[in-house]
Scaffold this motif. Structure first.
Motif, short mmCIF file in Angstrom:
data_model
loop_
_atom_site.label_atom_id
_atom_site.label_comp_id
_atom_site.label_asym_id
_atom_site.label_seq_id
_atom_site.Cartn_x
_atom_site.Cartn_y
_atom_site.Cartn_z
N THR A 177 0.84 -1.20 0.00
CA THR A 177 0.00 0.00 0.00
C THR A 177 0.87 1.25 0.00
OG1 THR A 177 -1.61 -1.21 1.32
CG2 THR A 177 -1.86 1.15 1.25
N ASN A 178 0.47 2.25 -0.76
CA ASN A 178 1.20 3.52 -0.77
C ASN A 178 0.63 4.44 0.31
OD1 ASN A 178 2.80 2.84 -2.95
ND2 ASN A 178 1.31 3.59 -4.44
N LYS A 200 -3.39 5.30 0.32
CA LYS A 200 -4.04 4.88 -0.93
C LYS A 200 -4.47 3.42 -0.81
CE LYS A 200 -1.81 7.98 -4.15
NZ LYS A 200 -2.97 8.41 -4.87
#
Length: 179
Positions: free
Chosen positions: A79-80, A97
């Motif tokens: 995950t960013n 995000k």
């Protein structure tokens, strides 16, 4: 009750139309639509502490602890996430995000933060564009004005109740609630 709800919706539509004349008459610009699309699956986390002076400090560990306390199983390696804004002696907001399903689950669980002492002051919400924030503020102001008007018109036997604005971003509404 249904008539009151329809009146509220009608006033919100009028307000939305009047509050942003250049946008509401011609529609959102392509750039605005692109921004909304890019932010639709993002969450923004306010109030999560940040430490530049401690070399062992890690946003990832802190974010993982927050998500674990909420009961989420999001893998941060896939995950960013990143901080936005300038550091002016306060913690910067953190953008996360996700996909729509994970976002919805985390938002649903975020209401449990109120009772958690470790995460006092931390808030999780939708990541909105500036235009969406302005529209949301205008909508909330209109709902508050309408609630005040309705509270003034309440009869004496209904004084134990009050019209209030409830709900999160994008879902605010008026309800008649007990004091």
């Amino acid at each position: 009750q249904k008539i009151n709800e329809l009146e509220v919706k009608s006033k919100l539509w009028e307000l939305n139309f009047q509050s942003t004349p250049s946008v509401s008459q011609s529609g959102p610009t392509p750039h605005e639509l692109q921004l909304q699309k890019s932010k639709e699956n993002n969450l923004i986390i306010f109030g999560m502490r940040e430490n530049h002076h401690d070399a062992s400090w890690n946003d990832k560990d802190e974010l993982q602890a927050l998500l674990s306390d909420l009961g989420s199983t999001v893998n941060l390696d896939e995950t960013n996430f990143f901080r936005v804004g300038r550091n002016l002696e306060r913690s910067r907001p953190l953008i996360l995000k996700l996909n729509q399903d994970k976002k919805a689950k985390i938002l649903f669980m975020a209401k449990n933060l109120k009772n958690n002492q470790r995460w006092a002051g931390v808030a999780i919400t939708h990541d909105l564009t500036k235009l969406q924030c302005q529209e949301e503020k205008a909508r909330e102001a209109e709902l508050k004005r309408m609630a005040e008007e309705k509270n003034q018109r309440l009869h004496e036997n209904d004084k134990a109740k009050r019209w209030r604005v409830i709900g999160g971003r994008g879902a605010r509404r008026l309800v008649l609630a007990d004091l």
